[in-house]
Design a protein around this motif. Structure first.
Motif, PDB file in Angstrom:
ATOM      1  N   ASP A   1      58.361  83.801  10.859  1.00 20.42           N
ATOM      2  CA  ASP A   1      59.450  82.833  10.951  1.00 20.42           C
ATOM      3  C   ASP A   1      60.724  83.387  10.336  1.00 20.42           C
ATOM      4  OD1 ASP A   1      58.157  80.216  11.981  1.00 20.42           O
ATOM      5  OD2 ASP A   1      56.776  80.890  10.409  1.00 20.42           O
ATOM      6  N   THR A   2      61.838  83.224  11.042  1.00 19.75           N
ATOM      7  CA  THR A   2      63.139  83.707  10.592  1.00 19.75           C
ATOM      8  C   THR A   2      64.162  82.593  10.743  1.00 19.75           C
ATOM      9  OG1 THR A   2      62.626  85.970  11.318  1.00 19.75           O
ATOM     10  CG2 THR A   2      64.943  85.439  10.951  1.00 19.75           C
ATOM     11  N   LEU A   3      64.947  82.364   9.693  1.00 19.68           N
ATOM     12  CA  LEU A   3      66.022  81.379   9.778  1.00 19.68           C
ATOM     13  C   LEU A   3      67.338  82.085  10.068  1.00 19.68           C
ATOM     14  CD1 LEU A   3      66.989  78.459   9.548  1.00 19.68           C
ATOM     15  CD2 LEU A   3      67.476  78.904   7.129  1.00 19.68           C
ATOM     16  N   LEU A   4      67.877  81.854  11.262  1.00 14.85           N
ATOM     17  CA  LEU A   4      69.174  82.388  11.663  1.00 14.85           C
ATOM     18  C   LEU A   4      70.244  81.318  11.437  1.00 14.85           C
ATOM     19  CD1 LEU A   4      68.073  83.908  15.101  1.00 14.85           C
ATOM     20  CD2 LEU A   4      68.237  85.101  12.910  1.00 14.85           C
ATOM     21  N   VAL A   5      71.340  81.707  10.805  1.00 15.33           N
ATOM     22  CA  VAL A   5      72.437  80.773  10.527  1.00 15.33           C
ATOM     23  C   VAL A   5      73.715  81.325  11.153  1.00 15.33           C
ATOM     24  CG1 VAL A   5      73.810  79.636   8.757  1.00 15.33           C
ATOM     25  CG2 VAL A   5      71.351  79.992   8.392  1.00 15.33           C
TER      26      VAL A   5
ATOM     27  N   ASP B   1      66.633  72.922   6.309  1.00 23.15           N
ATOM     28  CA  ASP B   1      67.071  71.570   5.945  1.00 23.15           C
ATOM     29  C   ASP B   1      68.192  71.625   4.908  1.00 23.15           C
ATOM     30  OD1 ASP B   1      66.640  68.635   6.082  1.00 23.15           O
ATOM     31  OD2 ASP B   1      66.038  68.881   3.989  1.00 23.15           O
ATOM     32  N   ALA B   2      68.098  72.558   3.959  1.00 24.04           N
ATOM     33  CA  ALA B   2      69.146  72.682   2.949  1.00 24.04           C
ATOM     34  C   ALA B   2      70.487  73.054   3.584  1.00 24.04           C
ATOM     35  CB  ALA B   2      68.742  73.734   1.915  1.00 24.04           C
ATOM     36  N   VAL B   3      70.445  73.937   4.600  1.00 24.16           N
ATOM     37  CA  VAL B   3      71.687  74.313   5.282  1.00 24.16           C
ATOM     38  C   VAL B   3      72.205  73.160   6.133  1.00 24.16           C
ATOM     39  CG1 VAL B   3      72.745  75.908   6.928  1.00 24.16           C
ATOM     40  CG2 VAL B   3      71.075  76.764   5.266  1.00 24.16           C
ATOM     41  N   ASP B   4      71.319  72.530   6.874  1.00 21.75           N
ATOM     42  CA  ASP B   4      71.735  71.466   7.794  1.00 21.75           C
ATOM     43  C   ASP B   4      72.315  70.259   7.055  1.00 21.75           C
ATOM     44  OD1 ASP B   4      70.932  72.948   9.965  1.00 21.75           O
ATOM     45  OD2 ASP B   4      68.991  71.951  10.183  1.00 21.75           O
ATOM     46  N   ARG B   5      71.693  69.860   5.958  1.00 21.34           N
ATOM     47  CA  ARG B   5      72.091  68.607   5.302  1.00 21.34           C
ATOM     48  C   ARG B   5      73.080  68.790   4.162  1.00 21.34           C
ATOM     49  NH1 ARG B   5      69.139  65.371   2.673  1.00 21.34           N
ATOM     50  NH2 ARG B   5      67.433  66.737   2.064  1.00 21.34           N
ATOM     51  N   LEU B   6      73.044  69.947   3.496  1.00 19.79           N
ATOM     52  CA  LEU B   6      73.869  70.132   2.312  1.00 19.79           C
ATOM     53  C   LEU B   6      74.943  71.202   2.502  1.00 19.79           C
ATOM     54  CD1 LEU B   6      71.042  70.164  -0.407  1.00 19.79           C
ATOM     55  CD2 LEU B   6      72.536  68.238   0.174  1.00 19.79           C
ATOM     56  N   ILE B   7      74.517  72.410   2.743  1.00 21.86           N
ATOM     57  CA  ILE B   7      75.422  73.556   2.669  1.00 21.86           C
ATOM     58  C   ILE B   7      76.365  73.619   3.866  1.00 21.86           C
ATOM     59  CG2 ILE B   7      75.517  76.073   2.526  1.00 21.86           C
ATOM     60  CD1 ILE B   7      72.644  75.849   1.257  1.00 21.86           C
ATOM     61  N   GLY B   8      75.819  73.486   5.066  1.00 20.02           N
ATOM     62  CA  GLY B   8      76.650  73.559   6.261  1.00 20.02           C
ATOM     63  C   GLY B   8      77.799  72.576   6.264  1.00 20.02           C
ATOM     64  N   PRO B   9      77.534  71.269   6.048  1.00 23.79           N
ATOM     65  CA  PRO B   9      78.646  70.304   6.021  1.00 23.79           C
ATOM     66  C   PRO B   9      79.703  70.618   4.964  1.00 23.79           C
ATOM     67  CG  PRO B   9      76.550  69.164   6.270  1.00 23.79           C
ATOM     68  CD  PRO B   9      76.221  70.600   6.006  1.00 23.79           C
ATOM     69  N   ALA B  10      79.278  71.181   3.828  1.00 23.29           N
ATOM     70  CA  ALA B  10      80.247  71.513   2.774  1.00 23.29           C
ATOM     71  C   ALA B  10      81.136  72.686   3.158  1.00 23.29           C
ATOM     72  CB  ALA B  10      79.506  71.831   1.473  1.00 23.29           C
ATOM     73  N   CYS B  11      80.734  73.469   4.143  1.00 23.07           N
ATOM     74  CA  CYS B  11      81.518  74.629   4.565  1.00 23.07           C
ATOM     75  C   CYS B  11      82.611  74.285   5.570  1.00 23.07           C
ATOM     76  CB  CYS B  11      80.600  75.684   5.192  1.00 23.07           C
ATOM     77  SG  CYS B  11      79.488  76.502   4.032  1.00 23.07           S
ATOM     78  N   ILE B  12      82.486  73.149   6.258  1.00 26.69           N
ATOM     79  CA  ILE B  12      83.430  72.810   7.316  1.00 26.69           C
ATOM     80  C   ILE B  12      84.839  72.657   6.744  1.00 26.69           C
ATOM     81  CG2 ILE B  12      83.995  71.181   9.149  1.00 26.69           C
ATOM     82  CD1 ILE B  12      81.384  72.830   9.515  1.00 26.69           C
TER      83      ILE B  12
ATOM     84  N   VAL C   1      68.159  76.242  -1.556  1.00 24.07           N
ATOM     85  CA  VAL C   1      69.616  76.105  -1.558  1.00 24.07           C
ATOM     86  C   VAL C   1      70.280  77.465  -1.762  1.00 24.07           C
ATOM     87  CG1 VAL C   1      71.583  75.165  -2.831  1.00 24.07           C
ATOM     88  CG2 VAL C   1      69.686  73.673  -2.207  1.00 24.07           C
ATOM     89  N   THR C   2      69.776  78.236  -2.711  1.00 28.90           N
ATOM     90  CA  THR C   2      70.310  79.577  -2.918  1.00 28.90           C
ATOM     91  C   THR C   2      70.078  80.453  -1.689  1.00 28.90           C
ATOM     92  OG1 THR C   2      69.938  79.413  -5.298  1.00 28.90           O
ATOM     93  CG2 THR C   2      70.218  81.617  -4.400  1.00 28.90           C
ATOM     94  N   PHE C   3      68.927  80.271  -1.051  1.00 24.42           N
ATOM     95  CA  PHE C   3      68.647  81.048   0.165  1.00 24.42           C
ATOM     96  C   PHE C   3      69.655  80.687   1.260  1.00 24.42           C
ATOM     97  CE2 PHE C   3      63.843  80.831  -1.035  1.00 24.42           C
ATOM     98  CZ  PHE C   3      64.100  81.584  -2.177  1.00 24.42           C
ATOM     99  N   GLY C   4      69.988  79.398   1.356  1.00 28.26           N
ATOM    100  CA  GLY C   4      70.962  78.967   2.353  1.00 28.26           C
ATOM    101  C   GLY C   4      72.356  79.500   2.075  1.00 28.26           C
ATOM    102  N   ILE C   5      72.753  79.505   0.805  1.00 29.15           N
ATOM    103  CA  ILE C   5      74.052  80.067   0.438  1.00 29.15           C
ATOM    104  C   ILE C   5      74.088  81.562   0.759  1.00 29.15           C
ATOM    105  CG2 ILE C   5      75.595  80.556  -1.500  1.00 29.15           C
ATOM    106  CD1 ILE C   5      74.618  77.922  -2.766  1.00 29.15           C
ATOM    107  N   SER C   6      72.958  82.230   0.576  1.00 28.61           N
ATOM    108  CA  SER C   6      72.872  83.649   0.931  1.00 28.61           C
ATOM    109  C   SER C   6      73.162  83.851   2.410  1.00 28.61           C
ATOM    110  CB  SER C   6      71.475  84.185   0.599  1.00 28.61           C
ATOM    111  OG  SER C   6      71.169  84.037  -0.768  1.00 28.61           O
ATOM    112  N   ALA C   7      72.616  82.971   3.236  1.00 21.62           N
ATOM    113  CA  ALA C   7      72.839  83.076   4.679  1.00 21.62           C
ATOM    114  C   ALA C   7      74.321  82.916   5.024  1.00 21.62           C
ATOM    115  CB  ALA C   7      72.014  82.015   5.410  1.00 21.62           C
ATOM    116  N   ILE C   8      74.988  81.960   4.387  1.00 15.52           N
ATOM    117  CA  ILE C   8      76.416  81.757   4.637  1.00 15.52           C
ATOM    118  C   ILE C   8      77.200  82.999   4.238  1.00 15.52           C
ATOM    119  CG2 ILE C   8      78.443  80.404   3.987  1.00 15.52           C
ATOM    120  CD1 ILE C   8      76.494  78.858   5.759  1.00 15.52           C
ATOM    121  N   ASP C   9      76.882  83.562   3.079  1.00 11.85           N
ATOM    122  CA  ASP C   9      77.592  84.744   2.599  1.00 11.85           C
ATOM    123  C   ASP C   9      77.442  85.909   3.577  1.00 11.85           C
ATOM    124  OD1 ASP C   9      78.768  86.106  -0.110  1.00 11.85           O
ATOM    125  OD2 ASP C   9      77.392  87.473   0.911  1.00 11.85           O
TER     126      ASP C   9
END
Length: 356
Positions: free
Chosen positions: A34-38, A63-74, A101-109
């Motif tokens: 399984d791989t999470l692509l952002v 879920d952390a990216v969809d509900r928390l991190i992604g919306p905060a980036c817009i 959450v840290t994993f999701g922030i890593s994806a954004i970076d």
């Protein structure tokens, strides 16, 4: 350049890794890879791809990216990578400084570095350093088999594919000796995934495996964040000690370096905070004389970003490749080693588009 959209894609594929029916089922008892692509999009028409650590927790990171991190980036400035990731870390501090959450922030970076390099019209490694390696040697990271015959067979198979460095995830001395017999003179790394609960057990293991001349023993004790214990083990071990894949912050590596806990530091770009954190840790490692060999047993943009990092650094180090054959890899055959090396992309950004 404003961020307009953040979307996630759960990439799942079957895989094989050469285990017999009597094997122990792999390191993480994986049923699929399984791989999470952002994907991060901007109002300038540029987009970038990142990866947050997945495997068995891919849906939690998603879920952390969809509900928390992604919306905060817009609406945020995609060019201000440091400012944006700092804001995200502060805003979601109470969700933990390690984990999804840290994993999701890593994806954004990682995605933002992809965008930065595309905007500059350069491959990512050109923004990171001057080494400009055209290819990076790969080492085969074998999953755990628990059967000496499986270990010997797959070690031989890895060598036949061109690998010249082998990592095991075995704790059974018979399996480790089987690999050494199959690969005399080949650098052999041992990742035991925090198998031991006491320092005495870990030191005894290091003494037991010294005869096979391992390049390092990785993550010798549970829990992985017990940095003082790792330091005490290293002080008594006859072989080099490595760790760091489970660290969640740059500060964790500061503590490792200050306590002289490791010979080899192993930050994971999909966990630690992306490329930005990787560059910070690399500078700290240089200052303290610690070897840095990234942890990257995944198959998406995180692996590709690590490839660019290793292509750019002054110190030549190999890239970790899980010794598993995927039915449908995120980049097809592009990141499959040939002759033991992986060519570094030359197109702008990460250089390849994943197949969600």
């Amino acid at each position: 350049m404003k961020i307009t959209r953040v979307t996630t894609h759960h990439h799942r594929t079957d895989f094989t890794y050469g285990a017999s029916a009597g094997g122990v089922g792999g390191n993480l008892h994986l049923k699929a890879m399984d791989t999470l692509l952002v994907r991060v999009e901007t109002d300038a028409g540029l987009h970038g791809w990142g990866e947050g650590f997945g495997f068995t927790l891919v849906e939690t990171t998603k879920d952390a990216v969809d509900r928390l991190i992604g919306p905060a980036c817009i609406g945020q400035d995609a060019r201000d990578i440091a400012g944006l990731t700092r804001m995200l870390a502060r805003r979601f501090h109470n969700f933990g400084r390690n984990g999804p959450v840290t994993f999701g922030i890593s994806a954004i970076d990682i995605a933002l570095w992809d965008i930065r390099a595309k905007a500059a019209g350069k491959p990512l490694h050109a923004l990171l350093g001057q080494a400009a390696r055209r290819e990076v040697p790969a080492y085969a990271s074998l999953l755990r088999y628990g059967v000496p015959e499986d270990v010997a067979r797959n070690t031989t198979e890895a060598l036949s594919r061109g690998y010249r460095h082998i990592k095991l995830h075995e704790v059974d001395l018979r399996c480790i000796r089987a690999a050494r017999d199959a690969a005399p003179g080949v650098p052999l790394m041992l990742d035991i995934n925090c198998a031991w609960d006491t320092e005495a057990e870990a030191v005894q293991f290091c003494e037991d495996v010294a005869a096979v001349d391992p390049a390092w023993v990785e993550e010798p004790i549970w829990p992985p964040e017990d940095i003082p214990a790792i330091a005490r083990i290293r002080a008594l071990s006859p072989v080099p000690i490595s760790a760091g894949e489970c660290n969640g912050t740059v500060e964790d590596f500061c503590r490792m370096f200050e306590t002289r806990a490791v010979d080899v530091a192993q930050p994971s770009i999909t966990k630690i905070g992306g490329m930005s954190a990787m560059l910070e840790i690399a500078e700290l490692a240089r200052e303290t004389g610690v070897r840095l060999v990234p942890h990257c047993p995944y198959f998406g943009p995180g692996l590709l970003a690590t490839l660019h990092f290793l292509a750019a650094t002054d110190e030549a180090e190999p890239i970790e490749i899980y010794f598993a054959d995927l039915a449908r890899a995120p980049y097809g055959e592009a990141l499959v080693p040939r002759g033991g090396v992986i060519p570094v992309p030359t197109a702008p950004g990460l250089g390849y588009e994943p197949i969600p």
